[in-house]
Scaffold this motif. Structure first.
Motif, short mmCIF file in Angstrom:
data_model
loop_
_atom_site.label_atom_id
_atom_site.label_comp_id
_atom_site.label_asym_id
_atom_site.label_seq_id
_atom_site.Cartn_x
_atom_site.Cartn_y
_atom_site.Cartn_z
N TRP A 184 7.55 32.18 46.71
CA TRP A 184 8.53 31.76 45.69
C TRP A 184 9.93 31.69 46.29
O TRP A 184 10.67 30.73 46.06
CB TRP A 184 8.50 32.74 44.52
CG TRP A 184 9.53 32.42 43.48
CD1 TRP A 184 10.68 33.08 43.23
CD2 TRP A 184 9.49 31.33 42.56
NE1 TRP A 184 11.37 32.48 42.22
CE2 TRP A 184 10.67 31.38 41.79
CE3 TRP A 184 8.59 30.30 42.32
CZ2 TRP A 184 10.96 30.48 40.78
CZ3 TRP A 184 8.87 29.38 41.31
CH2 TRP A 184 10.05 29.47 40.57
N SER A 240 10.65 31.27 49.41
CA SER A 240 10.66 30.14 50.34
C SER A 240 10.84 28.83 49.58
O SER A 240 11.61 27.95 49.99
CB SER A 240 9.35 30.13 51.13
OG SER A 240 9.30 29.00 51.97
N HIS A 241 10.13 28.69 48.46
CA HIS A 241 10.26 27.49 47.62
C HIS A 241 11.67 27.36 47.06
O HIS A 241 12.27 26.28 47.08
CB HIS A 241 9.23 27.57 46.47
CG HIS A 241 9.42 26.52 45.43
ND1 HIS A 241 9.10 25.20 45.65
CD2 HIS A 241 9.94 26.59 44.18
CE1 HIS A 241 9.40 24.50 44.56
NE2 HIS A 241 9.90 25.32 43.65
N GLU A 242 12.19 28.49 46.55
CA GLU A 242 13.55 28.48 46.01
C GLU A 242 14.58 28.12 47.08
O GLU A 242 15.50 27.35 46.84
CB GLU A 242 13.89 29.86 45.42
CG GLU A 242 13.23 30.15 44.11
CD GLU A 242 13.80 29.31 42.98
OE1 GLU A 242 15.02 29.37 42.75
OE2 GLU A 242 13.01 28.59 42.35
N SER A 243 14.39 28.67 48.27
CA SER A 243 15.30 28.40 49.37
C SER A 243 15.25 26.92 49.77
O SER A 243 16.28 26.28 49.98
CB SER A 243 14.95 29.29 50.56
OG SER A 243 15.79 29.00 51.64
N ALA A 244 14.05 26.37 49.85
CA ALA A 244 13.89 24.95 50.19
C ALA A 244 14.49 24.06 49.11
O ALA A 244 15.16 23.06 49.41
CB ALA A 244 12.41 24.62 50.40
N THR A 245 14.26 24.43 47.85
CA THR A 245 14.82 23.65 46.73
C THR A 245 16.35 23.69 46.75
O THR A 245 17.02 22.67 46.58
CB THR A 245 14.31 24.20 45.38
OG1 THR A 245 12.89 24.13 45.38
CG2 THR A 245 14.85 23.40 44.22
N ALA A 246 16.90 24.88 46.99
CA ALA A 246 18.36 25.02 47.05
C ALA A 246 18.94 24.21 48.21
O ALA A 246 19.99 23.57 48.08
CB ALA A 246 18.74 26.49 47.21
N ARG A 261 17.61 21.48 49.52
CA ARG A 261 17.54 20.07 49.15
C ARG A 261 18.64 19.70 48.17
O ARG A 261 19.26 18.64 48.28
CB ARG A 261 16.16 19.76 48.54
CG ARG A 261 15.08 19.48 49.56
CD ARG A 261 13.86 18.82 48.92
NE ARG A 261 13.31 19.58 47.81
CZ ARG A 261 12.41 20.56 47.93
NH1 ARG A 261 11.98 20.92 49.12
NH2 ARG A 261 11.96 21.18 46.88
N GLU A 262 18.88 20.57 47.18
CA GLU A 262 19.94 20.32 46.20
C GLU A 262 21.31 20.28 46.87
O GLU A 262 22.14 19.43 46.54
CB GLU A 262 19.91 21.39 45.11
CG GLU A 262 18.76 21.25 44.14
CD GLU A 262 18.71 22.37 43.12
OE1 GLU A 262 19.55 23.31 43.21
OE2 GLU A 262 17.84 22.32 42.23
N GLN A 265 21.58 17.03 48.82
CA GLN A 265 21.79 15.89 47.92
C GLN A 265 23.21 15.90 47.36
O GLN A 265 23.86 14.86 47.28
CB GLN A 265 20.76 15.95 46.77
CG GLN A 265 20.83 14.75 45.83
CD GLN A 265 20.49 13.45 46.52
OE1 GLN A 265 19.50 13.33 47.20
NE2 GLN A 265 21.35 12.45 46.36
N THR A 286 26.58 23.84 46.54
CA THR A 286 26.07 22.79 45.66
C THR A 286 26.99 22.56 44.46
O THR A 286 27.36 21.43 44.16
CB THR A 286 24.65 23.16 45.17
OG1 THR A 286 23.82 23.39 46.30
CG2 THR A 286 24.06 22.04 44.34
#
Length: 195
Positions: free
Chosen positions: A39, A41-47, A49-50, A53, A121
């Protein structure tokens, strides 16, 4: 089973039960840790990407804002505006058009500060919003100045037409004023030279 043997077997059963319970707890802990790690790792990758962007959006918005600012500055320094400002109020049907143009060109000459894209961000997103507003503002300013320049030229044309009509309707019929009288020595309609 005799009572003595039953008492001896109890610790083995309890040991098995404790081992099974401990194994279950250990398995649950491992699953929890693995899940939390996934989770995070997913949150870190999402952050990431955000953030990427938001930074890209901010850079694009800054480029557009700088372009709008440059177009306004170029127009304010351009020949068309200089020609419009060179028209004197006595050559205009409506002198207020020149006042409006002068007011706008002075007000917009200073420009405004275009912020840079920095930070995380949320900061980048806020800066993007500010930059998009600046782009729209400068585009509207350019449109206003262009409209004011057009108004000055239209007013000058209206004044010229008005002067022409006044000259044409002056006493003597068909506009025989100082600009329309034949020159001395020029032939008249019959080919005779006027003295």
């Amino acid at each position: 089973t005799p009572v003595g043997e039953q008492d001896a077997a109890m610790p083995v059963r309890e040991w098995r039960r404790m081992a099974t319970t401990a194994g279950g707890i250990l398995l649950a802990a491992c699953v929890t840790v693995a899940g939390m790690s996934a989770w995070e790792s997913h949150e870190s990758a999402t952050a990431a990407r955000e953030r990427e962007q938001a930074t890209a959006d901010c850079a694009a918005a800054r480029a557009a804002a700088k372009k709008a600012e440059r177009k306004l500055a170029e127009y304010l320094d351009g020949d068309r505006l200089a020609q419009a400002k060179a028209v004197t109020a006595d050559k205009l049907a409506d002198p207020e058009t020149l006042e409006t143009l002068n007011d706008l060109s002075e007000r917009y000459a200073a420009g405004e500060r275009i912020p840079t894209c920095a930070g995380g961000t949320e900061t980048a997103q806020a800066t993007t919003s500010t930059l998009r507003s600046a782009e729209k503002r400068n585009a509207k300013r350019l449109a206003r100045v262009r409209k004011a320049v057009g108004a000055v030229f239209a007013s000058r044309l209206a004044h010229t037409v008005e002067q022409g009509e006044r000259l044409y309707s002056s006493p003597g019929g068909k506009g025989e004023g100082e600009y329309s009288r034949p020159l001395a020595g020029a032939p008249n309609d019959k080919g005779e030279r006027k003295r």
